[in-house]
Scaffold this active site. Structure first.
Site, PDB file in Angstrom:
ATOM      1  N   CYS A 171      11.713   3.187   1.364  1.00  0.00           N
ATOM      2  CA  CYS A 171      11.066   4.324   0.701  1.00  0.00           C
ATOM      3  C   CYS A 171      11.992   5.046  -0.286  1.00  0.00           C
ATOM      4  O   CYS A 171      13.098   5.473   0.080  1.00  0.00           O
ATOM      5  CB  CYS A 171      10.623   5.287   1.800  1.00  0.00           C
ATOM      6  SG  CYS A 171       9.824   6.757   1.205  1.00  0.00           S
ATOM      7  N   CYS A 175       8.050   4.354  -6.374  1.00  0.00           N
ATOM      8  CA  CYS A 175       7.515   4.625  -5.031  1.00  0.00           C
ATOM      9  C   CYS A 175       6.954   3.296  -4.546  1.00  0.00           C
ATOM     10  O   CYS A 175       6.219   2.624  -5.293  1.00  0.00           O
ATOM     11  CB  CYS A 175       6.417   5.692  -5.092  1.00  0.00           C
ATOM     12  SG  CYS A 175       5.482   5.885  -3.561  1.00  0.00           S
TER      13      CYS A 175
HETATM   14  N1  DGL Z   1       6.592   5.128  -0.259  1.00  0.00           N
HETATM   15  C1  DGL Z   1       7.336   6.303  -0.502  1.00  0.00           C
HETATM   16  C2  DGL Z   1       8.297   6.143  -1.672  1.00  0.00           C
HETATM   17  O1  DGL Z   1       8.709   5.038  -1.987  1.00  0.00           O
HETATM   18  C3  DGL Z   1       6.607   7.612  -0.619  1.00  0.00           C
HETATM   19  C4  DGL Z   1       5.246   7.804  -0.078  1.00  0.00           C
HETATM   20  C5  DGL Z   1       5.083   9.164   0.564  1.00  0.00           C
HETATM   21  O2  DGL Z   1       4.981  10.167  -0.158  1.00  0.00           O
HETATM   22  O3  DGL Z   1       5.122   9.199   1.797  1.00  0.00           O
HETATM   23  O4  DGL Z   1       8.667   7.121  -2.290  1.00  0.00           O
END
Ligand code: DGL
Length: 271
Positions: free
Chosen positions: A71, A181
Site C-alpha cells: 500500500c 495507489c
Molecule cells: N491501496 C492503498 C494505496 O496504495 C490505499 C487505499 C486506501 O485508502 O485504503 O494507497
C-alpha cells in the site's frame, strides 16, 4: 519462512497476483486490513499506528522471509518506522520503488501526473524520491479506492468519481501518470481509456511486483501454502475479488482476523 504482503484491501492483490504468477508455490501470507480501509482518508498518524500493529501481528504469527508493504498510503505513513526496526529480512514498498523507476525510465521533460489517496498526496513521499527537475501535478482522489474496494472497475459508480480526477490531469496536460495507489491498478484499463493511448500510465503495483520478484526469487523460499486474511468481512472481500481483474486470486479461501489497535489520546482522525 513466509513472504508477507499487506495492504488496506483488494489493491494489494494487484501486487500479490503478479508475485504468485511468477512464484506460484511460494509460501505467502496476505493481509487486507479492510476493517480500517480507507487508509488514504485517515490521518497518517492513525495509519502509522495501525500498520505497525498489523506488521507485528504478521511477525508474531509467521516467520517472515520478506515483507511487501504493498500500500502506497501505508508506506507514506509507516515505512520509515518499519525500516528503522532493522529486521533481517527485506522490506519492499511501492513509493520509492516507483519513483526510482520513473527517474530511470521517464524523460524528465514530460509532465508527470500522480493519482493517489489524500494521505499519499499529503505525505509527499513521491516528491521526496522523484527528481526535483520535473513538472508534477498530484491529484488526491478521495473516495476512489473505496469504490474499487466495493468491486467496481467500470460503470457509472466508478466514472462519476473517476472522470473529474482524470480531467484535472488531462486539462493540465499530463503526459505520464503514476497510479500511486494499488487500488487504481485494478481500474487501469478504465483510466487508460479516459486519458487516451498517448498518455503513459505507470502502475505502482506493477512496478513494485517487477522489482520484488527477482529479490524474492533469490531468497529461495521453497514451497508452501498461500494464506489470505482480512480484518473485515471475508464474504464481501471475496465478492469484490470476483468483480475485479483478479482471477488469479478467486479460488483462494479468505479468513477473518481481528487485530487490536489502541490509538493514543488526541490522535487526529482524518487526513
Ligand atoms: N491501496 C492503498 C494505496 O496504495 C490505499 C487505499 C486506501 O485508502 O485504503 O494507497
Amino acid at each position: 519462512m513466509t513472504l508477507a504482503c499487506m495492504d488496506s484491501g483488494v489493491g494489494g492483490l494487484a501486487v500479490l497476483k503478479r508475485l504468485i504468477q511468477q512464484l506460484p508455490d511460494t509460501p505467502v501470507v496476505f493481509l487486507g486490513d479492510t476493517a480500517w480501509m480507507p487508509y488514504g482518508e485517515k490521518a497518517l498518524e492513525v495509519v502509522r499506528h495501525r500498520v505497525l500493529d498489523v506488521h507485528q501481528w504478521l511477525e508474531t504469527n509467521y516467520t517472515l522471509a520478506a515483507f511487501v508493504l504493498a500500500c502506497n498510503t501505508a508506506t507514506v505513513a509507516a515505512f520509515d518506522e518499519l525500516d528503522a526496526l532493522q529486521r533481517p529480512y527485506p522490506m519492499l514498498e511501492p513509493v520509492s520503488t516507483t519513483a526510482h523507476w520513473v527517474n530511470q525510465h521517464v524523460d524528465s521533460a514530460k509532465k508527470l501526473g500522480i493519482m493517489a489517496t489524500p494521505g499519499t498526496v499529503t505525505g509527499g513521499r513521491y516528491l521526496r524520491y522523484l527528481t526535483p527537475d520535473r513538472r508534477i501535478e498530484q491529484v488526491a482522489c478521495t473516495g476512489l479506492a473505496s469504490v474499487v474496494e466495493a468491486g467496481h472497475c467500470d460503470g457509472p459508480d466508478l466514472d462519476s468519481l473517476l472522470i473529474p480526477y482524470v480531467n484535472v490531469l488531462k486539462d493540465w496536460g499530463a503526459e505520464v501518470i503514476i497510479l500511486g495507489c494499488t487500488h487504481y491498478s485494478l481500474i487501469r484499463e478504465r483510466v487508460q481509456a479516459l486519458v487516451g493511448p498517448d498518455v503513459e500510465l505507470v502502475d505502482s503495483a506493477e512496478v513494485l511486483a517487477e522489482v520484488a520478484i527477482p529479490i524474492l526469487t533469490q531468497l529461495n523460499l521453497g514451497t508452501g501454502s498461500q494464506e489470505l486474511w482480512v480484518t473485515g468481512q471475508a464474504a464481501q472481500f471475496s465478492q469484490a475479488i470476483q468483480s475485479l481483474p483478479l482471477h488469479e486470486i478467486q479460488a483462494k479461501p479468505i479468513r477473518t482476523i481481528t487485530i487490536e489497535t489502541v490509538l493514543p489520546a488526541h490522535t487526529p482522525s482524518i487526513c
